[in-house]
Design a protein around this motif. Structure first.
Motif, mmCIF file in Angstrom:
data_model
loop_
_atom_site.group_PDB
_atom_site.id
_atom_site.type_symbol
_atom_site.label_atom_id
_atom_site.label_comp_id
_atom_site.label_asym_id
_atom_site.label_seq_id
_atom_site.Cartn_x
_atom_site.Cartn_y
_atom_site.Cartn_z
ATOM 1 N N ILE A 173 -6.793 9.644 -1.329
ATOM 2 C CA ILE A 173 -5.787 8.573 -1.281
ATOM 3 C C ILE A 173 -6.413 7.211 -0.989
ATOM 4 O O ILE A 173 -5.870 6.182 -1.403
ATOM 5 C CB ILE A 173 -4.665 8.881 -0.263
ATOM 6 C CG1 ILE A 173 -5.192 8.895 1.170
ATOM 7 C CG2 ILE A 173 -3.979 10.201 -0.600
ATOM 8 C CD1 ILE A 173 -4.096 8.917 2.219
ATOM 9 N N LEU A 174 -7.566 7.189 -0.313
ATOM 10 C CA LEU A 174 -8.188 5.904 0.005
ATOM 11 C C LEU A 174 -9.071 5.380 -1.121
ATOM 12 O O LEU A 174 -9.206 4.172 -1.295
ATOM 13 C CB LEU A 174 -8.980 6.013 1.307
ATOM 14 C CG LEU A 174 -8.142 6.171 2.579
ATOM 15 C CD1 LEU A 174 -9.027 6.192 3.823
ATOM 16 C CD2 LEU A 174 -7.095 5.059 2.704
ATOM 17 N N ASP A 177 -7.400 3.328 -4.516
ATOM 18 C CA ASP A 177 -7.294 1.869 -4.615
ATOM 19 C C ASP A 177 -8.321 1.283 -3.657
ATOM 20 O O ASP A 177 -8.011 0.969 -2.509
ATOM 21 C CB ASP A 177 -5.879 1.414 -4.258
ATOM 22 C CG ASP A 177 -5.652 -0.074 -4.511
ATOM 23 O OD1 ASP A 177 -6.639 -0.816 -4.621
ATOM 24 O OD2 ASP A 177 -4.484 -0.483 -4.587
ATOM 25 N N ASP A 180 -7.682 -2.103 -1.868
ATOM 26 C CA ASP A 180 -6.708 -1.948 -0.792
ATOM 27 C C ASP A 180 -7.355 -1.329 0.443
ATOM 28 O O ASP A 180 -7.087 -1.743 1.582
ATOM 29 C CB ASP A 180 -5.548 -1.080 -1.263
ATOM 30 C CG ASP A 180 -4.561 -0.774 -0.147
ATOM 31 O OD1 ASP A 180 -3.849 -1.694 0.300
ATOM 32 O OD2 ASP A 180 -4.522 0.389 0.297
ATOM 33 N N THR A 181 -8.226 -0.355 0.231
ATOM 34 C CA THR A 181 -8.913 0.285 1.360
ATOM 35 C C THR A 181 -9.850 -0.697 2.056
ATOM 36 O O THR A 181 -9.913 -0.728 3.293
ATOM 37 C CB THR A 181 -9.694 1.516 0.865
ATOM 38 O OG1 THR A 181 -8.764 2.484 0.357
ATOM 39 C CG2 THR A 181 -10.500 2.147 1.991
ATOM 40 N N LEU A 184 -7.839 -2.880 4.214
ATOM 41 C CA LEU A 184 -7.481 -2.153 5.439
ATOM 42 C C LEU A 184 -8.632 -2.205 6.441
ATOM 43 O O LEU A 184 -8.436 -2.485 7.626
ATOM 44 C CB LEU A 184 -7.130 -0.708 5.087
ATOM 45 C CG LEU A 184 -6.772 0.225 6.249
ATOM 46 C CD1 LEU A 184 -5.417 -0.136 6.835
ATOM 47 C CD2 LEU A 184 -6.782 1.688 5.768
ATOM 48 N N GLU A 204 -0.592 2.826 8.981
ATOM 49 C CA GLU A 204 -0.929 2.373 7.631
ATOM 50 C C GLU A 204 -1.512 3.512 6.787
ATOM 51 O O GLU A 204 -1.270 3.596 5.579
ATOM 52 C CB GLU A 204 -1.895 1.194 7.680
ATOM 53 C CG GLU A 204 -1.266 -0.094 8.196
ATOM 54 C CD GLU A 204 -1.908 -1.316 7.574
ATOM 55 O OE1 GLU A 204 -2.242 -1.275 6.369
ATOM 56 O OE2 GLU A 204 -2.060 -2.327 8.296
ATOM 57 N N GLU A 207 1.424 5.486 5.598
ATOM 58 C CA GLU A 207 2.123 4.797 4.512
ATOM 59 C C GLU A 207 1.435 5.057 3.176
ATOM 60 O O GLU A 207 2.096 5.312 2.154
ATOM 61 C CB GLU A 207 2.160 3.293 4.790
ATOM 62 C CG GLU A 207 3.093 2.877 5.916
ATOM 63 C CD GLU A 207 2.965 1.394 6.231
ATOM 64 O OE1 GLU A 207 2.237 0.693 5.491
ATOM 65 O OE2 GLU A 207 3.594 0.944 7.204
ATOM 66 N N ARG A 208 0.130 4.988 3.167
ATOM 67 C CA ARG A 208 -0.616 5.225 1.934
ATOM 68 C C ARG A 208 -0.489 6.679 1.498
ATOM 69 O O ARG A 208 -0.413 6.975 0.293
ATOM 70 C CB ARG A 208 -2.080 4.835 2.130
ATOM 71 C CG ARG A 208 -2.283 3.318 2.098
ATOM 72 C CD ARG A 208 -3.564 2.887 2.788
ATOM 73 N NE ARG A 208 -3.724 1.438 2.664
ATOM 74 C CZ ARG A 208 -3.040 0.549 3.396
ATOM 75 N NH1 ARG A 208 -2.161 0.979 4.292
ATOM 76 N NH2 ARG A 208 -3.235 -0.752 3.232
ATOM 77 N N ARG A 212 1.145 7.835 -2.103
ATOM 78 C CA ARG A 212 0.249 8.441 -3.092
ATOM 79 C C ARG A 212 0.291 9.965 -3.034
ATOM 80 O O ARG A 212 -0.670 10.646 -3.378
ATOM 81 C CB ARG A 212 -1.185 7.930 -2.867
ATOM 82 C CG ARG A 212 -1.276 6.404 -2.984
ATOM 83 C CD ARG A 212 -2.579 5.845 -2.471
ATOM 84 N NE ARG A 212 -2.520 4.374 -2.453
ATOM 85 C CZ ARG A 212 -3.416 3.590 -1.874
ATOM 86 N NH1 ARG A 212 -4.470 4.128 -1.260
ATOM 87 N NH2 ARG A 212 -3.278 2.276 -1.892
#
Length: 382
Positions: A173-174, A177, A180-181, A184, A204, A207-208, A212
């Motif tokens: 999941i990280l 994107d 985005d990671t 973060l 957070e 949420e991801r 996803r």
């Protein structure tokens, strides 16, 4: 878990008990032949030396797989017929040493097109040499501390058994994107998240995960969701506190140390790379209180085994980077489209890797997600 597989990330200690590094690995991975004596030659590829988060992103925008690799043979050092190999490869006399670029250039698929690579791989088989490697995905290695922190603090042995699947899910999941990671990481000075911001950081991540969910099997989604819920109730996340802000990897020296310690009865011959030489030079290796000297550094132009290892490490670095950058469907399409020459070279590489594992499981070491390990196996063996 991933953390015990290598020496500590920092270089604070200058005294290393080889058994403290190796015993855990031997036990959990069943490395029954790690005590066998070999001569092991090393080179490396994709050593970015340091991975850290800056205001404008990662210092290495798309980190490639780092590989320590090369060739090995049983017993004490012996002569390797480099002149024969140079002749077979038609290396010009003006070339001081053999390097991957003399055999083929480009990405992994381009390398597979080379008949000269076929000659090289067949020569390795004919000489009875074993391929060895340790491969690290820098982004995966940077992320696994999140799971290790939760499991270590929670202390449930049943969850430890799931740690690789949990890391695989979090990584999926990280890395979906990466910008985005990285954002973060920037906001939380990762890995130095600290206690005050721990709850917001975990929120957070949840949420991801929720956004996803389709990337994961339902079981893995639910397991990771449960572990992140556990994190909300913990008093500490040990590997995410009191760390150096924004430094994901501070060097690859520990991975060389790991290999030296694991094969404590072998002779290790390493290429002169000044940062690594300095790092290892600061360490003193001991075995049951007795100092051991089982490694040395050599210039590649003076050491046939290192020149051969340059080609092996470079080839494997390009292979694992290709695996890292593509999903299974893309790899399946790529494999089906291989030319006869590419297929022949891939088969030779697969044979070399299989033969090495038959000799000693410890010749292969992965710090990769489970998905990437499976995809590599699929691409090699179909």
């Amino acid at each position: 878990m991933d953390r015990p597989d290598v020496a500590p990330k920092s270089s604070e200690a200058d005294l290393i008990d080889v058994n403290e590094i190796r015993d855990h690995q031997i036990e959990i991975y069943g490395l029954g032949r790690a005590d066998e004596p070999y001569t092991i030659y090393y080179d490396e590829t994709n050593n970015i030396r340091r991975l850290h988060v800056r205001a404008d992103g990662l210092n290495e925008a798309e980190p490639k797989c780092f590989v320590i690799g090369g060739v090995a043979h049983r017993g004490a050092p012996r002569s390797l017929n480099l002149e024969e190999l140079r002749g077979l490869l038609r290396i010009q006399k003006t070339a001081r040493e053999i390097k991957l670029e003399h055999i083929a250039k480009g990405d992994f698929l381009s390398l597979l097109k080379s008949r000269t690579l076929e000659t090289f791989l067949q020569w390795l088989l004919d000489q009875g040499l074993y391929v060895h490697y340790s491969v690290l995905d820098p982004l995966y290695w940077s992320i696994v501390d999140i799971v290790d922190s939760i499991l270590t603090e929670h202390g449930d042995p049943h969850l430890y058994m799931m740690n690789w699947r949990l890391k695989n899910a979090l990584y999926a999941i990280l890395r979906h994107d990466l910008p985005d990671t990285v954002s973060l990481f920037q906001r939380y000075s990762y890995p130095d998240v600290g206690r005050a911001r721990r709850g917001a950081f975990v929120a957070e991540l949840r949420e991801r995960l929720e956004a996803r969910e389709q990337l994961l099997e339902h079981f893995d989604f639910m397991m990771l969701k449960g572990v992140l819920q556990i994190a909300d109730k913990l008093e500490s996340l040990p590997y995410l506190e009191d760390e150096t802000p924004n430094v994901l990897i501070d060097g690859f020296g520990p991975f060389f140390v790991n290999r030296i310690c694991l094969f404590k009865n072998s002779t290790h011959v390493l290429d002169v790379e000044e940062v690594i030489k300095s790092y290892i030079g600061d360490q003193k290796f001991v075995d049951n209180g007795r100092a051991v000297e089982i490694h040395r550094f050599a210039q590649s132009h003076d050491e046939a085994g290192i020149q051969i290892s340059d080609v092996v490490a470079g080839l494997l670095g390009k292979f694992f980077t290709m695996i890292q950058q593509h999903d299974l469907d893309e790899l399946r399409d790529t494999r089906e489209a291989l030319t006869s020459q590419q297929a022949k070279n891939l088969a030779l590489l697969s044979e070399l890797l299989d033969r090495a594992l038959d000799e000693n499981k410890a010749f292969a070491h992965y710090v990769l997600s489970l998905d990437d390990q499976r995809n590599a196996g699929y691409f090699l063996d179909g």
